[in-house]
Design a protein around this motif. Structure first.
Motif, mmCIF file in Angstrom:
data_model
loop_
_atom_site.group_PDB
_atom_site.id
_atom_site.type_symbol
_atom_site.label_atom_id
_atom_site.label_comp_id
_atom_site.label_asym_id
_atom_site.label_seq_id
_atom_site.Cartn_x
_atom_site.Cartn_y
_atom_site.Cartn_z
ATOM 1 N N LEU A 391 0.828 -1.207 0.000
ATOM 2 C CA LEU A 391 0.000 0.000 0.000
ATOM 3 C C LEU A 391 0.862 1.257 0.000
ATOM 4 N N GLN A 392 1.868 1.289 0.892
ATOM 5 C CA GLN A 392 2.695 2.486 0.997
ATOM 6 C C GLN A 392 3.542 2.689 -0.249
ATOM 7 N N SER A 393 4.131 1.615 -0.759
ATOM 8 C CA SER A 393 4.963 1.726 -1.957
ATOM 9 C C SER A 393 4.130 2.128 -3.170
ATOM 10 N N ASP A 401 1.053 11.880 -1.121
ATOM 11 C CA ASP A 401 1.922 12.407 -0.071
ATOM 12 C C ASP A 401 1.902 11.503 1.159
ATOM 13 N N ALA A 402 2.993 11.544 1.933
ATOM 14 C CA ALA A 402 3.144 10.674 3.103
ATOM 15 C C ALA A 402 2.003 10.796 4.106
ATOM 16 N N PRO A 403 1.520 12.000 4.429
ATOM 17 C CA PRO A 403 0.399 12.085 5.380
ATOM 18 C C PRO A 403 -0.838 11.319 4.916
ATOM 19 N N VAL A 408 -4.512 6.329 4.849
ATOM 20 C CA VAL A 408 -5.015 5.111 4.204
ATOM 21 C C VAL A 408 -4.648 3.880 5.022
ATOM 22 N N VAL A 409 -3.393 3.806 5.485
ATOM 23 C CA VAL A 409 -2.964 2.652 6.282
ATOM 24 C C VAL A 409 -3.776 2.553 7.570
ATOM 25 N N VAL A 415 -10.409 -1.218 9.327
ATOM 26 C CA VAL A 415 -11.283 -2.094 8.543
ATOM 27 C C VAL A 415 -10.886 -3.557 8.724
ATOM 28 N N ALA A 416 -9.577 -3.828 8.788
ATOM 29 C CA ALA A 416 -9.103 -5.203 8.969
ATOM 30 C C ALA A 416 -9.578 -5.770 10.298
ATOM 31 N N VAL A 417 -9.520 -4.963 11.353
ATOM 32 C CA VAL A 417 -9.988 -5.421 12.658
ATOM 33 C C VAL A 417 -11.493 -5.667 12.630
ATOM 34 N N LEU A 418 -12.251 -4.760 11.971
ATOM 35 C CA LEU A 418 -13.705 -4.928 11.866
ATOM 36 C C LEU A 418 -14.047 -6.216 11.122
#
Length: 429
Positions: A391-393, A401-403, A408-409, A415-418
């Motif tokens: 995702l980051q790459s 942009d990094a922020p 997104v992460v 969402v993954a926990v849900l």
């Protein structure tokens, strides 16, 4: 007159059910594939090039190494917020060993064959001590792991700064740099050899598992299902090696390598990077951690304690010492990750490992490790780290942009926990 019905026979499984594939794992693989295809489309085919796949793997290693240890920590219902700072301290210790202690105290200059092994051993020893100390505070003094490791986050980050006086330390020993990825690979031939060895080992594992089920009179998969899984494993292993071997060393770099040996590069000569040594290290650690989790008493105790700590104590498990062992393992993996992270950038810097604690926890959770304890897999954590790095790459290649990348992460983590919560409710896990 009473109707007599013949007992219903066993229901015939569907083709997919006969494969007995973990649906959670399948879902993560599907998500990873979707992420790769989307970014490959957005980058006009640049995301899935051999070069980017190579870079993606070496960027994932340090977080994935620590994520395997975080599985044990979270499974036992604890948390470790200090892993990035412990990595920084271990990196600083190893860098100072190579640039100050070895030449100044022991008379071993950079390039001496003992410098890198000595630095790595001392760094791992430091990781064990720090992790064991955290475990002692949590297990025996009953201080919550959140508080202990939050304090560790602040303490060890600044211990690293103190050891190096806030300076960047480098360049590091060339042998040490072999664990960094681009500076240390197996090459094309040995990558194929390693891939074939892994494939044979995987097939033997499947065969042994089938024989064990037959021996204990457990139901087994149809032969076609076993062959299908064996084919998928073969395609995954050999395909991965083929992609890495497709990334060729730039011509100018090859020329410099030949010049350094006093030779002239032959016309039309090419050479592939192959499997990075850092990725090989991750594979070895993953195998060892999986064996510990599934085949040893320590692993059974870890999951039993996470499932029900009170029952584990009543069963005679020393949960306090178990906590020390779990955090000590985490410390070892932080030190190994420090080797990879420092050697990849060829020097130690003050910001090394910054925010890694969040990435590591996110990788474990995205990989299916339950924060309530008792459930988690090593392969899931590694896949979670790979999804996050992808995702980051991908977003970096697209120009996000990094922020916004962090936003997104963060959303993906929630969402993954849900999804995991919903899955457990439906399956009753």
């Amino acid at each position: 007159m009473t109707d007599i019905h013949a007992p219903a026979g066993p229901k015939k499984k569907s083709a997919f059910a006969a494969l007995e594939i973990d649906t959670r794992l399948l879902g993560m693989i599907g998500a990873f594939v979707v992420v790769c295809l989307v970014f490959n489309l957005l980058t006009e085919g640049r995301f899935l090039t051999p070069r980017n796949v190579f870079n993606l793997t070496i960027q994932t290693v340090s977080v994935a190494l620590m994520a395997t240890g975080m599985v044990f920590v979270i499974v036992t219902r604890h948390i470790d917020l200090s892993v990035g700072s412990v990595l920084a301290t271990c990196s600083a210790i190893m860098a100072m060993m190579q640039t100050a202690v070895a030449p100044g105290w022991l008379g071993l200059e950079l390039g001496h064959p003992m410098v890198a092994p000595l630095a790595i051993v001392v760094g791992i020893a430091a990781g064990v001590i720090i992790g064991g100390f955290h475990g002692w505070l949590v297990g025996y003094l009953t201080i919550p792991a959140f508080i202990v490791t939050l304090g560790g986050l602040l303490v060890w980050r600044n211990v690293a700064w103190h050891l190096t006086s806030g300076q960047t330390i480098g360049p590091l020993d060339e042998t040490f740099q072999l664990f960094g990825g681009i500076n240390g690979t197996l090459g094309e031939t040995w990558s194929w050899v390693f891939g074939i060895i892994c494939l044979i080992a995987a097939w033997l594992g499947l065969l042994q598992a089938r024989r064990a089920r037959i021996r204990h009179e457990f139901p087994v998969k149809p032969v076609w299902a076993e062959l299908t899984i064996g084919g998928i494993v073969a395609a995954a292993i050999l395909g991965f090696v083929a992609v890495l071997n497709a990334y060729e060393v730039p011509t100018r770099r090859l020329e410099r390598m030949f010049e350094a040996r006093g030779e002239t590069m032959p016309e039309g000569y090419t050479e592939a990077y192959g499997l990075p040594i850092s990725v090989l290290l991750l594979i070895i650690v993953a195998i060892v951690m999986t064996i510990v989790a599934q085949r040893t008493r320590l692993g059974r105790y870890i999951f039993a304690t996470g499932g029900n700590p009170d029952a584990a104590e009543l069963a005679g498990i020393n949960t306090r010492m178990l906590t020390v062992k779990v955090f000590a393992i985490m410390g070892i993996l932080c030190a190994i990750a420090a080797v990879v992270a420092a050697s990849r950038q060829t020097f130690h810097s003050n910001d090394i490992g910054t925010l890694d604690e969040l990435r590591v926890i996110a990788a474990a959770v995205i990989g299916g490790t339950a924060l309530a304890g008792g459930v988690g897999t090593i392969y899931g954590a590694i896949l979670g780290a790979l999804i996050m790095q992808s995702l980051q790459s991908g977003m970096a290649m697209v120009g996000v942009d990094a922020p916004y990348q962090n936003i997104v992460v963060g959303i993906v983590l929630v969402v993954a926990v849900l999804v995991d919560i919903i899955y457990r409710r439906r399956t009753g896990d």
